[in-house]
Design a protein around this motif. Structure first.
Motif, PDB file in Angstrom:
ATOM      1  N   SER A  66       0.870  -1.189  -0.105  1.00  0.00           N
ATOM      2  CA  SER A  66      -0.026   0.051   0.256  1.00  0.00           C
ATOM      3  C   SER A  66       0.696   1.453  -0.030  1.00  0.00           C
ATOM      4  O   SER A  66       0.883   1.955  -0.841  1.00  0.00           O
ATOM      5  CB  SER A  66      -1.283   0.626   0.477  1.00  0.00           C
ATOM      6  N   TYR A  67       2.014   1.292   0.744  1.00  0.00           N
ATOM      7  CA  TYR A  67       2.617   2.649   0.738  1.00  0.00           C
ATOM      8  C   TYR A  67       4.222   2.041   0.012  1.00  0.00           C
ATOM      9  O   TYR A  67       4.427   2.907  -0.467  1.00  0.00           O
ATOM     10  CB  TYR A  67       3.374   2.463   2.113  1.00  0.00           C
ATOM     11  N   LEU A  68       4.101   1.343  -0.623  1.00  0.00           N
ATOM     12  CA  LEU A  68       5.174   0.764  -1.884  1.00  0.00           C
ATOM     13  C   LEU A  68       6.209   1.224  -1.683  1.00  0.00           C
ATOM     14  O   LEU A  68       7.115   1.669  -1.909  1.00  0.00           O
ATOM     15  CB  LEU A  68       4.435   1.173  -2.915  1.00  0.00           C
ATOM     16  N   LEU A  69       6.082   1.406  -0.068  1.00  0.00           N
ATOM     17  CA  LEU A  69       8.448   1.116   0.547  1.00  0.00           C
ATOM     18  C   LEU A  69       8.893   0.033   0.484  1.00  0.00           C
ATOM     19  O   LEU A  69       8.576  -0.929   0.415  1.00  0.00           O
ATOM     20  CB  LEU A  69       8.071   1.110   1.822  1.00  0.00           C
ATOM     21  N   THR A  70      10.545   0.198  -0.558  1.00  0.00           N
ATOM     22  CA  THR A  70      11.242  -0.489  -0.213  1.00  0.00           C
ATOM     23  C   THR A  70      12.223  -1.186   0.983  1.00  0.00           C
ATOM     24  O   THR A  70      11.974   0.175   2.104  1.00  0.00           O
ATOM     25  CB  THR A  70      11.941  -0.644  -1.733  1.00  0.00           C
ATOM     26  N   GLY A  71      12.380  -1.944   1.004  1.00  0.00           N
ATOM     27  CA  GLY A  71      13.792  -2.541   2.084  1.00  0.00           C
ATOM     28  C   GLY A  71      12.882  -2.932   3.700  1.00  0.00           C
ATOM     29  O   GLY A  71      13.533  -2.448   4.284  1.00  0.00           O
ATOM     30  N   VAL A  72      11.785  -3.283   3.672  1.00  0.00           N
ATOM     31  CA  VAL A  72      10.978  -3.299   5.068  1.00  0.00           C
ATOM     32  C   VAL A  72      11.347  -3.752   5.166  1.00  0.00           C
ATOM     33  O   VAL A  72      12.102  -5.386   4.537  1.00  0.00           O
ATOM     34  CB  VAL A  72      10.105  -3.818   4.630  1.00  0.00           C
ATOM     35  N   GLY A  73      12.133  -4.776   6.496  1.00  0.00           N
ATOM     36  CA  GLY A  73      13.530  -6.100   7.021  1.00  0.00           C
ATOM     37  C   GLY A  73      11.919  -6.074   8.047  1.00  0.00           C
ATOM     38  O   GLY A  73      10.940  -6.520   8.093  1.00  0.00           O
ATOM     39  N   THR A  92       7.897  -1.831  16.256  1.00  0.00           N
ATOM     40  CA  THR A  92       8.751  -1.072  15.515  1.00  0.00           C
ATOM     41  C   THR A  92       9.458  -2.088  14.179  1.00  0.00           C
ATOM     42  O   THR A  92       8.678  -2.910  13.472  1.00  0.00           O
ATOM     43  CB  THR A  92      10.241  -1.690  16.189  1.00  0.00           C
ATOM     44  N   VAL A  93       9.578  -1.137  12.885  1.00  0.00           N
ATOM     45  CA  VAL A  93       9.485  -1.844  12.082  1.00  0.00           C
ATOM     46  C   VAL A  93      11.252  -1.475  11.322  1.00  0.00           C
ATOM     47  O   VAL A  93      11.761  -0.063  11.439  1.00  0.00           O
ATOM     48  CB  VAL A  93       9.051  -1.235  10.670  1.00  0.00           C
ATOM     49  N   ASP A  94      12.202  -2.042  10.746  1.00  0.00           N
ATOM     50  CA  ASP A  94      13.446  -1.589   9.608  1.00  0.00           C
ATOM     51  C   ASP A  94      13.222  -1.918   9.188  1.00  0.00           C
ATOM     52  O   ASP A  94      12.305  -2.267   8.066  1.00  0.00           O
ATOM     53  CB  ASP A  94      13.917  -2.683  10.373  1.00  0.00           C
ATOM     54  N   ILE A  95      13.497  -0.624   8.191  1.00  0.00           N
ATOM     55  CA  ILE A  95      13.503   0.022   6.466  1.00  0.00           C
ATOM     56  C   ILE A  95      14.652   0.838   6.590  1.00  0.00           C
ATOM     57  O   ILE A  95      14.893   1.524   7.095  1.00  0.00           O
ATOM     58  CB  ILE A  95      11.684   1.254   6.645  1.00  0.00           C
ATOM     59  N   ALA A  96      15.224  -0.418   5.555  1.00  0.00           N
ATOM     60  CA  ALA A  96      16.238  -0.023   4.547  1.00  0.00           C
ATOM     61  C   ALA A  96      17.481   0.343   5.988  1.00  0.00           C
ATOM     62  O   ALA A  96      18.297   1.067   6.098  1.00  0.00           O
ATOM     63  CB  ALA A  96      16.246   1.419   4.079  1.00  0.00           C
ATOM     64  N   GLY A  97      17.703  -0.366   7.501  1.00  0.00           N
ATOM     65  CA  GLY A  97      18.196  -0.365   8.085  1.00  0.00           C
ATOM     66  C   GLY A  97      18.067   0.791   9.119  1.00  0.00           C
ATOM     67  O   GLY A  97      18.868   0.540  10.219  1.00  0.00           O
ATOM     68  N   GLU A  98      17.037   1.379   9.062  1.00  0.00           N
ATOM     69  CA  GLU A  98      16.469   2.425   9.904  1.00  0.00           C
ATOM     70  C   GLU A  98      15.970   2.033  10.931  1.00  0.00           C
ATOM     71  O   GLU A  98      13.873   1.258  10.413  1.00  0.00           O
ATOM     72  CB  GLU A  98      16.482   3.702   9.213  1.00  0.00           C
ATOM     73  N   LYS A  99      15.184   2.171  12.471  1.00  0.00           N
ATOM     74  CA  LYS A  99      14.716   1.551  13.027  1.00  0.00           C
ATOM     75  C   LYS A  99      13.567   2.962  13.137  1.00  0.00           C
ATOM     76  O   LYS A  99      13.717   3.501  13.416  1.00  0.00           O
ATOM     77  CB  LYS A  99      15.115   1.361  14.408  1.00  0.00           C
TER      78      LYS A  99
END
Length: 120
Positions: A66-73, A92-99
């Motif tokens: 839905s948000y079309l984010l990449t790098g979602v860990g 809590t979500v890790d997105i491209a190495g950032e919390k």
């Protein structure tokens, strides 16, 4: 422009309107876990809580589809969150190495919820 995204099962419904800010995308209802067995003889209500693994999967799906984010860990959601309309909790979500944090808002007693955009 306003875009609303509601996820139900495998369907993705998009609509547009020009007046209000967009609501947060929603994940499909998650069948809640129960902390006490249901009994036909008991008058005590059964406490319904979210299964954190299913919520984590739903959050990941909303962020990527839905948000079309990449790098979602990794996604981490707390256990024991009650299925109560209006309840709010954070994952809590890790997105491209950032919390980052997302806010989960319970929409209904069936376990439907909205996922906010990630915030630092």
């Amino acid at each position: 422009m306003r875009t609303a995204v509601v996820v139900t099962g495998a369907a993705l419904l998009l609509s547009a309107c020009d007046s209000a800010p967009p609501p947060a995308p929603s994940a499909p209802p998650v069948p809640p876990a129960t902390s006490t067995p249901a009994s036909t003889k008991s008058l005590t209500p059964v406490r319904r809580v979210f299964d954190p693994v299913r919520v984590q999967d739903g959050v990941r799906r909303v962020l990527t589809e839905s948000y079309l984010l990449t790098g979602v860990g990794d996604v981490s959601c707390p256990a024991g969150e009650d299925v109560v309309t209006g309840r709010v909790f954070e994952c809590t979500v890790d997105i491209a190495g950032e919390k980052k944090k997302v806010t989960i808002t319970v929409r209904d007693a069936d376990g439907g919820y909205e996922v906010s955009q990630p915030e630092p």
